[in-house]
Write an enzyme that holds these catalytic residues in place. Structure first.
Site, short mmCIF file in Angstrom:
data_model
loop_
_atom_site.label_atom_id
_atom_site.label_comp_id
_atom_site.label_asym_id
_atom_site.label_seq_id
_atom_site.Cartn_x
_atom_site.Cartn_y
_atom_site.Cartn_z
N GLN A 100 0.82 -1.21 0.00
CA GLN A 100 0.00 0.00 0.00
C GLN A 100 0.85 1.26 0.00
O GLN A 100 0.43 2.30 -0.51
CB GLN A 100 -0.94 0.00 1.20
CG GLN A 100 -2.09 -1.01 1.07
CD GLN A 100 -3.08 -0.89 2.22
OE1 GLN A 100 -2.71 -0.74 3.37
NE2 GLN A 100 -4.36 -1.00 1.90
N HIS A 282 -11.53 -0.12 8.66
CA HIS A 282 -10.18 -0.25 8.10
C HIS A 282 -10.10 0.33 6.69
O HIS A 282 -9.16 1.06 6.36
CB HIS A 282 -9.74 -1.71 8.12
CG HIS A 282 -9.73 -2.29 9.50
ND1 HIS A 282 -8.97 -1.75 10.52
CD2 HIS A 282 -10.40 -3.34 10.04
CE1 HIS A 282 -9.17 -2.45 11.63
NE2 HIS A 282 -10.04 -3.41 11.37
N LEU A 283 -11.08 0.02 5.86
CA LEU A 283 -11.06 0.55 4.51
C LEU A 283 -11.24 2.06 4.50
O LEU A 283 -10.66 2.75 3.66
CB LEU A 283 -12.16 -0.11 3.66
CG LEU A 283 -12.17 0.27 2.18
CD1 LEU A 283 -10.86 -0.11 1.50
CD2 LEU A 283 -13.35 -0.38 1.46
N ASP A 285 -10.02 4.25 6.45
CA ASP A 285 -8.72 4.85 6.65
C ASP A 285 -7.88 4.77 5.37
O ASP A 285 -7.17 5.70 5.01
CB ASP A 285 -8.02 4.13 7.81
CG ASP A 285 -6.84 4.89 8.33
OD1 ASP A 285 -6.87 6.12 8.29
OD2 ASP A 285 -5.87 4.25 8.74
N GLN A 286 -7.99 3.65 4.68
CA GLN A 286 -7.16 3.42 3.50
C GLN A 286 -7.65 4.17 2.27
O GLN A 286 -6.89 4.38 1.32
CB GLN A 286 -7.11 1.91 3.20
CG GLN A 286 -6.44 1.10 4.30
CD GLN A 286 -6.78 -0.37 4.23
OE1 GLN A 286 -7.06 -0.90 3.16
NE2 GLN A 286 -6.78 -1.04 5.37
N HIS A 307 -6.85 6.88 13.81
CA HIS A 307 -6.05 6.65 12.61
C HIS A 307 -6.53 7.53 11.47
O HIS A 307 -5.73 8.15 10.76
CB HIS A 307 -6.15 5.18 12.18
CG HIS A 307 -5.05 4.32 12.72
ND1 HIS A 307 -5.10 2.95 12.69
CD2 HIS A 307 -3.88 4.64 13.30
CE1 HIS A 307 -4.00 2.46 13.23
NE2 HIS A 307 -3.25 3.46 13.61
#
Length: 338
Positions: A100, A282-283, A285-286, A307
């Site tokens: 990533q 989680h996604l 943040d990404q 985060h």
């Protein structure tokens, strides 16, 4: 050259990885102090050092202070170069986090690239290779990014030994996207990954998921890793809506029963299904960084994590964008704009 000063106490390894990505994409260097200062083991660990050295190589840059345990780093990027790259972490550190870190720079390069990474592919504190394939890359594809990911060897903590290969095509400009609506629920599917452990453990996990979520619990949903480089167990549930896919997983660990592993996974899935927010924690943040590179976009998510906050503030230092989030039905809508 412009240089940005970053306080490493404001985040963990993700802050460093995001800074590396943004530096490669913008040509702006940075100095980071007190890297991972709040962690039990401060400074650069193997996976962080691999990301730093890989970024320097892909971007023809320099990384002064790059050493195991280092808490200060000065990174100066050069011109990103497409090519065939191979990086080995040398531990079970996450290969997907290194992936990533490098992807945005490589899709901005003028020619295709191939990336081979060795390390952990299924780590408790990082996105698994399955999550990358099922959730992250499809989200990028909606923005115009084409990446073909192949998993050649599974790698679990502490043995490592996983192997990933990614083929990355150039993408001159990302298309802004919104991830606000899931669409109608289409399917909920469970699977269990087992390495060097009895299949009966996986069946117990499937039985719990079947009871809690109403999914099938057939033995064929158990994937056995052969040859097994070390023990490993991951239970996963994929939730497919008409416009979005989320994958949730839970990792087996010594002293934790199969029922506990599956139970905490079922809790996470049920919490998501009870709500209406599109993107999981989680996604969410990404997605910030590619959305910022696209210059616009939005998504809904259940909660705003620390985060996400620290990542958004860091991105704003490198790019002429602003993030904001506002409460909506049962969560938050996050938006980015110039």
């Amino acid at each position: 050259m412009d240089m940005i000063e970053i306080d490493g106490t404001l985040g963990g390894g993700q802050l460093l990885r995001s800074a590396l990505t943004l530096s490669l994409c913008t040509g702006i260097g940075f100095t980071m102090q007190d890297i991972r200062a709040t962690r039990a083991r401060p400074g650069l660990m193997r996976q962080h050092l691999t990301a730093v050295n890989a970024a320097a190589r892909v971007g023809n840059g320099t990384a002064a202070g790059a050493a195991l345990g280092a808490t200060t780093l000065r990174f100066v990027p050069g011109a990103v170069q497409a090519g065939d790259y191979h990086f080995a972490i040398g531990s079970a550190g996450s290969a997907t986090l290194v992936l990533q870190t490098l992807l945005p720079a490589l899709w901005q390069a003028p020619a295709p690239s191939r990336l081979r990474l060795e390390g952990g592919t299924h780590n408790p504190l990082a996105p698994s290779a399955d999550f990358i394939s099922a959730c992250y890359l499809p989200a990028l594809a909606r923005m115009g990014v084409q990446v073909n990911l192949q998993l050649h060897q599974y790698g679990f903590h502490p043995a490592g030994g996983g192997v990933l290969e990614a083929a990355v095509l150039p993408c001159a400009a990302l298309s802004p996207c919104s991830f606000d609506q899931r669409g109608p629920l289409q399917s909920v599917e469970a699977s269990v990954l087992m390495s060097g452990l009895p299949a009966a453990i996986g069946q117990r996990e499937l039985d719990v998921l079947a009871s809690r979520l109403g999914v099938p619990a057939h033995p064929r949903q158990i994937r056995m890793v052969r040859p097994a480089l070390g023990p490993g167990n991951v239970a996963a549930v994929t939730v497919q809506h008409g416009d979005h896919v989320e994958l949730f997983d839970s990792h087996g660990e010594r002293g934790v029963s199969a029922e506990q592993v599956a139970g905490r996974l079922a809790d996470a899935v049920q919490q998501y299904l009870r709500g209406t927010a599109c993107v999981g924690e989680h996604l969410s943040d990404q997605l910030l960084l590619p959305m910022a590179l696209a210059g616009a976009g939005s998504f809904t998510t259940r909660a705003i994590s620390e985060h996400l906050r620290s990542n958004a503030r860091l991105i704003e230092k490198f790019l002429p964008v602003e993030f904001d989030w506002q409460a909506c039905a049962d969560g938050w809508q996050v938006r980015v704009a110039h």
